[in-house]
Design a protein around this motif. Structure first.
Motif, short mmCIF file in Angstrom:
data_model
loop_
_atom_site.label_atom_id
_atom_site.label_comp_id
_atom_site.label_asym_id
_atom_site.label_seq_id
_atom_site.Cartn_x
_atom_site.Cartn_y
_atom_site.Cartn_z
N TYR A 112 -0.94 -9.94 -14.66
CA TYR A 112 -0.63 -8.64 -14.04
C TYR A 112 0.83 -8.25 -14.28
O TYR A 112 1.12 -7.12 -14.67
CB TYR A 112 -0.94 -8.73 -12.54
N ALA A 123 2.23 -5.10 -16.47
CA ALA A 123 3.10 -4.11 -15.83
C ALA A 123 4.48 -4.07 -16.48
O ALA A 123 5.03 -2.99 -16.72
CB ALA A 123 3.23 -4.41 -14.34
N LEU A 138 2.24 3.14 -11.96
CA LEU A 138 1.38 2.63 -10.90
C LEU A 138 -0.10 2.93 -11.18
O LEU A 138 -0.97 2.13 -10.83
CB LEU A 138 1.80 3.21 -9.55
N CYS A 154 -1.13 0.23 -13.44
CA CYS A 154 -1.28 -1.03 -12.68
C CYS A 154 -2.57 -1.01 -11.86
O CYS A 154 -3.26 -2.03 -11.76
CB CYS A 154 -0.07 -1.24 -11.76
N LEU A 202 5.02 -9.68 -7.93
CA LEU A 202 6.24 -8.97 -7.56
C LEU A 202 7.46 -9.87 -7.72
O LEU A 202 8.49 -9.44 -8.26
CB LEU A 202 6.15 -8.45 -6.12
N TYR A 234 7.62 -0.91 -5.85
CA TYR A 234 7.42 -2.36 -5.92
C TYR A 234 6.41 -2.82 -4.87
O TYR A 234 5.57 -3.66 -5.15
CB TYR A 234 8.73 -3.11 -5.70
N PHE A 264 3.01 -1.81 -6.02
CA PHE A 264 2.65 -2.72 -7.11
C PHE A 264 2.09 -4.03 -6.55
O PHE A 264 1.08 -4.54 -7.02
CB PHE A 264 3.88 -2.98 -7.99
N LEU A 279 -1.43 -3.44 -4.88
CA LEU A 279 -2.51 -2.91 -5.72
C LEU A 279 -3.62 -3.92 -6.03
O LEU A 279 -4.80 -3.54 -6.01
CB LEU A 279 -1.96 -2.32 -7.02
#
Length: 135
Positions: free
Chosen positions: A11, A15, A48, A51, A78, A116, A119, A122
């Protein structure tokens, strides 16, 4: 490696790759025309949205189970993303930790912090869509 950590790595790579493509376009094309804040309002929905599109695919591919595992996936991603962002900024922009952190106290920085958080959440939100039975 656990499924949620494997998902986090994929992921964040997806991203970060998308951000690495969009970031220079934002900085060199949009910021001079419309300023940093409006340029972020153009870039962030694209990033986003990507993502949100890629998260369920990674969840399926890695078999990340529902619930806490997807939340762990998002927040591990993150942590990895912030690390990559900081060290890329050090290498390409000459940032230091104090300047990087101070930037988050600006309006564009606060918008970035909000992005963030989205993110990180999500995988949990987008993953719920793949668990919902279709009629």
């Amino acid at each position: 490696m656990s499924r949620d950590l494997r998902g986090a790595v994929l992921y964040v790579l997806a991203a970060f790759g998308a951000g690495f493509l969009l970031g220079p376009m934002r900085e060199f094309l949009l910021v001079p025309i419309m300023g940093r804040l409006l340029a972020l309002f153009v870039e962030l929905p694209l990033l986003l949205g990507f993502c949100g599109w890629v998260a369920p695919r990674i969840i399926r591919r890695c078999g990340v189970p529902p619930g806490g595992a997807r939340l762990r996936m998002g927040f591990a991603a993150l942590a990895l993303l912030l690390t990559l962002e900081f060290f890329t900024g050090v290498a390409l922009r000459g940032w230091d930790l104090r300047g990087w952190a101070a930037d988050f106290a600006t309006l564009p920085g606060l918008l970035t912090l909000l992005a963030y958080l989205v993110f990180a959440l999500l995988p949990r939100w987008a993953g719920a869509a793949i668990d919902t039975p279709r009629r």
